[in-house]
Design a protein around this motif. Structure first.
Motif, PDB file in Angstrom:
ATOM      1  N   THR A   1       0.937  -1.167  -0.081  1.00 18.29           N
ATOM      2  CA  THR A   1      -0.086   0.129   0.068  1.00 18.29           C
ATOM      3  C   THR A   1       0.841   1.355   0.073  1.00 18.29           C
ATOM      4  O   THR A   1       1.829   1.534   0.833  1.00 18.29           O
ATOM      5  N   ASP A   2       0.588   2.098  -0.867  1.00 22.11           N
ATOM      6  CA  ASP A   2       1.357   3.512  -0.882  1.00 22.11           C
ATOM      7  C   ASP A   2       0.647   4.406  -0.161  1.00 22.11           C
ATOM      8  O   ASP A   2      -0.498   4.134   0.480  1.00 22.11           O
TER       9      ASP A   2
ATOM     10  N   LYS B   1      -3.437   3.466  -2.690  1.00 25.25           N
ATOM     11  CA  LYS B   1      -3.222   2.479  -3.592  1.00 25.25           C
ATOM     12  C   LYS B   1      -2.665   1.092  -3.109  1.00 25.25           C
ATOM     13  O   LYS B   1      -1.707   1.158  -2.634  1.00 25.25           O
ATOM     14  N   VAL B   2      -3.299   0.292  -3.359  1.00 25.93           N
ATOM     15  CA  VAL B   2      -2.967  -1.109  -2.851  1.00 25.93           C
ATOM     16  C   VAL B   2      -2.706  -2.215  -4.315  1.00 25.93           C
ATOM     17  O   VAL B   2      -3.339  -2.434  -5.185  1.00 25.93           O
ATOM     18  N   GLU B   3      -1.410  -2.803  -3.996  1.00 22.57           N
ATOM     19  CA  GLU B   3      -1.026  -3.702  -5.149  1.00 22.57           C
ATOM     20  C   GLU B   3      -1.005  -5.159  -4.354  1.00 22.57           C
ATOM     21  O   GLU B   3      -0.319  -5.307  -3.375  1.00 22.57           O
ATOM     22  N   GLU B   4      -1.751  -6.028  -5.014  1.00 26.13           N
ATOM     23  CA  GLU B   4      -1.632  -7.288  -4.314  1.00 26.13           C
ATOM     24  C   GLU B   4      -0.852  -8.367  -5.190  1.00 26.13           C
ATOM     25  O   GLU B   4      -1.063  -8.316  -6.356  1.00 26.13           O
ATOM     26  N   VAL B   5       0.227  -9.104  -4.558  1.00 22.92           N
ATOM     27  CA  VAL B   5       1.087  -9.924  -5.259  1.00 22.92           C
ATOM     28  C   VAL B   5       0.944 -11.414  -4.688  1.00 22.92           C
ATOM     29  O   VAL B   5       0.731 -11.537  -3.612  1.00 22.92           O
ATOM     30  N   HIS B   6       0.458 -12.440  -5.503  1.00 22.36           N
ATOM     31  CA  HIS B   6       0.735 -13.797  -5.381  1.00 22.36           C
ATOM     32  C   HIS B   6       1.567 -14.354  -6.112  1.00 22.36           C
ATOM     33  O   HIS B   6       2.051 -14.092  -7.096  1.00 22.36           O
TER      34      HIS B   6
ATOM     35  N   SER C   1      14.308  -8.982  -1.119  1.00 21.16           N
ATOM     36  CA  SER C   1      13.772  -8.656  -2.275  1.00 21.16           C
ATOM     37  C   SER C   1      13.419  -7.230  -2.380  1.00 21.16           C
ATOM     38  O   SER C   1      14.009  -6.451  -1.387  1.00 21.16           O
ATOM     39  N   PHE C   2      12.546  -6.593  -3.193  1.00 17.08           N
ATOM     40  CA  PHE C   2      12.383  -5.081  -3.182  1.00 17.08           C
ATOM     41  C   PHE C   2      10.895  -5.109  -3.772  1.00 17.08           C
ATOM     42  O   PHE C   2      10.727  -5.721  -4.290  1.00 17.08           O
ATOM     43  N   CYS C   3      10.504  -3.781  -3.484  1.00 15.30           N
ATOM     44  CA  CYS C   3       9.328  -3.209  -4.128  1.00 15.30           C
ATOM     45  C   CYS C   3       9.340  -1.913  -4.623  1.00 15.30           C
ATOM     46  O   CYS C   3      10.222  -1.160  -4.176  1.00 15.30           O
ATOM     47  N   MET C   4       8.565  -1.518  -5.442  1.00 18.47           N
ATOM     48  CA  MET C   4       8.516   0.241  -5.924  1.00 18.47           C
ATOM     49  C   MET C   4       7.307   0.580  -5.666  1.00 18.47           C
ATOM     50  O   MET C   4       6.085  -0.118  -5.719  1.00 18.47           O
ATOM     51  N   LEU C   5       7.467   1.890  -5.017  1.00 23.98           N
ATOM     52  CA  LEU C   5       6.182   2.742  -4.577  1.00 23.98           C
ATOM     53  C   LEU C   5       6.021   3.931  -5.576  1.00 23.98           C
ATOM     54  O   LEU C   5       7.364   4.236  -5.873  1.00 23.98           O
ATOM     55  N   GLU C   6       5.005   4.667  -5.624  1.00 25.38           N
ATOM     56  CA  GLU C   6       4.829   5.896  -6.375  1.00 25.38           C
ATOM     57  C   GLU C   6       4.909   7.061  -5.413  1.00 25.38           C
ATOM     58  O   GLU C   6       5.030   8.291  -5.746  1.00 25.38           O
ATOM     59  N   THR C   7       5.106   6.837  -4.131  1.00 27.02           N
ATOM     60  CA  THR C   7       4.983   7.786  -2.930  1.00 27.02           C
ATOM     61  C   THR C   7       6.419   7.405  -2.115  1.00 27.02           C
ATOM     62  O   THR C   7       6.874   6.016  -1.934  1.00 27.02           O
ATOM     63  N   PRO C   8       6.841   8.276  -1.317  1.00 24.72           N
ATOM     64  CA  PRO C   8       8.037   7.954  -0.251  1.00 24.72           C
ATOM     65  C   PRO C   8       7.618   7.309   0.791  1.00 24.72           C
ATOM     66  O   PRO C   8       8.538   6.824   1.606  1.00 24.72           O
ATOM     67  N   VAL C   9       6.571   7.017   1.101  1.00 21.17           N
ATOM     68  CA  VAL C   9       5.948   6.247   2.228  1.00 21.17           C
ATOM     69  C   VAL C   9       4.890   5.217   1.830  1.00 21.17           C
ATOM     70  O   VAL C   9       4.332   5.612   1.002  1.00 21.17           O
ATOM     71  N   GLY C  10       4.987   3.944   2.446  1.00 25.66           N
ATOM     72  CA  GLY C  10       4.236   3.067   2.253  1.00 25.66           C
ATOM     73  C   GLY C  10       4.206   1.914   3.119  1.00 25.66           C
ATOM     74  O   GLY C  10       4.787   2.034   4.179  1.00 25.66           O
ATOM     75  N   CYS C  11       3.454   0.862   3.071  1.00 24.95           N
ATOM     76  CA  CYS C  11       3.596  -0.318   3.702  1.00 24.95           C
ATOM     77  C   CYS C  11       3.274  -1.742   3.300  1.00 24.95           C
ATOM     78  O   CYS C  11       2.606  -1.777   2.068  1.00 24.95           O
ATOM     79  N   MET C  12       3.581  -2.740   3.877  1.00 23.07           N
ATOM     80  CA  MET C  12       3.618  -4.081   3.431  1.00 23.07           C
ATOM     81  C   MET C  12       2.924  -5.002   4.397  1.00 23.07           C
ATOM     82  O   MET C  12       3.352  -4.755   5.641  1.00 23.07           O
ATOM     83  N   GLN C  13       2.209  -6.134   3.980  1.00 18.33           N
ATOM     84  CA  GLN C  13       1.904  -7.033   5.088  1.00 18.33           C
ATOM     85  C   GLN C  13       1.548  -8.229   4.009  1.00 18.33           C
ATOM     86  O   GLN C  13       1.304  -8.089   2.921  1.00 18.33           O
TER      87      GLN C  13
END
Length: 128
Positions: A56-57, A61-66, A87-99
């Motif tokens: 989530t950025d 905006k939420v991106e779901e990855v399976h 690993s890594f992920c890309m966001l369009e904002t300078p702050v976000g989160c993952m779970q």
């Protein structure tokens, strides 16, 4: 189908890092590296079958990855052992989160989900 098994002692820790050299803030591209440690404190080996992430950025905006395994592997983690990867992920904002969660399978065939608690992704200095 995986079931939630709170009785299986899988310990997951996460550390994150902003990858400034791979990021391009002028074009809303922020790259974050995450380092994952999965410790099997159980009495039998488990195999990491697949992963599920919610990324989530700051705009919501939420991106779901399976996907199968992690970084192209489906590691077997022996009892008392640790599996480490990054690993890594890309966001369009300078702050976000993952779970998310890892779908695991015991050697006896029992499947369960190992949850990964919410963790922050932030460019240094963006959060107090």
């Amino acid at each position: 189908m995986p079931v939630n098994r709170s009785d299986h002692p899988i310990n997951i820790t996460v550390r994150t890092e902003y990858a400034a050299e791979a990021s391009d803030p002028a074009h809303d591209r922020y790259v974050f590296i995450y380092y994952i440690s999965i410790i099997n404190n159980g009495s039998q080996a488990v195999q990491l079958i697949s992963r599920h992430w919610l990324i989530t950025d700051a705009t919501g905006k939420v991106e779901e990855v399976h996907g199968a395994g992690v970084i192209g592997e489906q590691p077997v983690i022996e009892a008392g052992k640790e599996h480490f990867y990054n690993s890594f992920c890309m966001l369009e904002t300078p702050v976000g989160c993952m779970q998310g969660s890892y779908q695991m399978q015991c050697v006896d065939g029992m499947q369960f989900d190992a949850p990964v608690a919410l963790f922050s992704l932030a460019v240094p200095g963006c959060l107090n």
